[in-house]
Design a protein around this motif. Structure first.
Motif, PDB file in Angstrom:
ATOM      1  N   THR A 207       0.846  -1.190   0.000  1.00  0.00           N
ATOM      2  CA  THR A 207       0.000   0.000   0.000  1.00  0.00           C
ATOM      3  C   THR A 207       0.881   1.239   0.000  1.00  0.00           C
ATOM      4  O   THR A 207       2.055   1.192   0.393  1.00  0.00           O
ATOM      5  CB  THR A 207      -0.901   0.032   1.242  1.00  0.00           C
ATOM      6  N   TYR A 208       0.304   2.356  -0.430  1.00  0.00           N
ATOM      7  CA  TYR A 208       1.058   3.612  -0.420  1.00  0.00           C
ATOM      8  C   TYR A 208       1.440   4.011   1.009  1.00  0.00           C
ATOM      9  O   TYR A 208       2.538   4.497   1.255  1.00  0.00           O
ATOM     10  CB  TYR A 208       0.240   4.725  -1.078  1.00  0.00           C
ATOM     11  N   LEU A 209       0.524   3.799   1.945  1.00  0.00           N
ATOM     12  CA  LEU A 209       0.806   4.162   3.329  1.00  0.00           C
ATOM     13  C   LEU A 209       1.932   3.314   3.908  1.00  0.00           C
ATOM     14  O   LEU A 209       2.792   3.811   4.640  1.00  0.00           O
ATOM     15  CB  LEU A 209      -0.453   4.004   4.178  1.00  0.00           C
ATOM     16  N   GLY A 210       1.950   2.023   3.565  1.00  0.00           N
ATOM     17  CA  GLY A 210       2.954   1.120   4.111  1.00  0.00           C
ATOM     18  C   GLY A 210       4.280   1.166   3.402  1.00  0.00           C
ATOM     19  O   GLY A 210       5.231   0.489   3.832  1.00  0.00           O
ATOM     20  N   THR A 211       4.396   1.941   2.342  1.00  0.00           N
ATOM     21  CA  THR A 211       5.657   2.044   1.603  1.00  0.00           C
ATOM     22  C   THR A 211       6.076   3.514   1.484  1.00  0.00           C
ATOM     23  O   THR A 211       6.922   3.991   2.240  1.00  0.00           O
ATOM     24  CB  THR A 211       5.522   1.416   0.209  1.00  0.00           C
TER      25      THR A 211
END
Length: 296
Positions: free
Chosen positions: A269-273
């Motif tokens: 995900t964008y948040l997790g990366t």
């Protein structure tokens, strides 16, 4: 017949400014103490060079010239490699904006930023003492950024495939280990199950140990001070072996990506990366800003 003489032709023309000459290089006792490298006696650029003079120095024999080139050439090589993987569909059929490639984007940004900041720090280190400190603080911050970016790539492409993290397989072992890949090779047959990861992982750490040896020992200039001022001193060797270590790391990250694309276990995900990388960037910016104030 009246001859009209152009008086401008009779006046001496203003001579064109001569091309800039390379500044004379200095010895260790002619530069500030903070600029002196252990056992490097000569080849120092003068302080307060202009940006143009710094750029010109990459083609002159100074003690920083090969420090620049030993990371600038790898920077170009990695730009080409990541361009093929991310932009030229070298990673497979997925487009460059596919979520599966987010960890690779993070990792690529870490690798490229590390080499770019190293080149910048070594190239412009003689602009002023304050800028020198700033560039090297940014250089160290980029190393931290790269380390975290590597962790992001590992967490998606490498770690999910390890037996070590399988609760069933680890019923007789202590979980939450410090170095999963190394422990995987000790507790499970990593060399047979994933020879690419095994070979490149251990060879990478061999290069890192060699790089650390040269960086700490200051060999060969410690043995013969002055002989390796321009070519062959320890920091140049340190650069070469760190490049080899990251080159091997790219190999097994790329192989892990190929395996991940066949059977993704968790969608990035964008948040997790990217989100974590942006948060880290803000934290590092705060630290560098504080260091700059302390230096001033």
């Amino acid at each position: 017949i009246c001859l009209r003489i152009n008086t401008e032709q009779l006046l001496p023309k203003e001579a064109a400014p001569p091309p800039p000459r390379p500044a004379a290089l200095l010895r260790w006792d002619e530069v500030p103490e903070d600029f002196v490298e252990c056992f490097i006696l000569s080849g120092y650029r003068r302080l307060h060079c202009s940006a143009q003079e710094c750029l010109a120095s990459v083609l002159q024999p100074t003690n920083e010239t090969l420090n620049f080139w030993t990371h600038f050439i790898p920077l170009l090589l990695f730009l080409s490699r990541f361009g093929r993987l991310l932009l030229l569909r070298g990673a497979g059929d997925v487009p460059f904006h596919h979520p599966a490639l987010l960890p690779l984007w993070c990792y690529a940004s870490g690798v490229l930023l590390t080499f770019a900041m190293s080149c910048t720090a070594h190239l412009f280190s003689c602009l002023s003492p304050r800028l020198r400190a700033t560039f090297f603080y940014l250089d160290y911050a980029s190393i931290s950024y790269y380390g975290f970016a590597s962790t992001v790539a590992y967490s998606y492409y490498l770690l999910p495939g390890l037996s070590l993290l399988d609760a069933g397989a680890m019923s007789h072992y202590v979980q939450h280990m410090a170095c999963p890949i190394m422990l995987e090779s000790l507790l499970f047959d990593l060399q047979t199950r994933n020879p690419t990861l095994f070979v490149y992982f251990y060879r990478r750490y061999f290069w890192l140990l060699v790089a650390a040896f040269f960086n700490v020992s200051k060999i060969p200039e410690r043995i013969q001070p002055g002989l390796f001022d321009i070519v062959g001193h320890s920091h140049q060797l340190f650069h070469i072996f760190t490049f080899l270590s990251i080159y091997d790391q790219v190999h097994y990250v790329e192989d892990g990506l190929a395996q991940f694309l066949k059977a993704p276990l968790a969608a990035p995900t964008y948040l997790g990366t990217v989100g974590y990388m942006l948060l880290l960037t803000v934290c590092l910016a705060v630290v560098v800003r504080k260091k700059k104030k302390d230096t001033a």
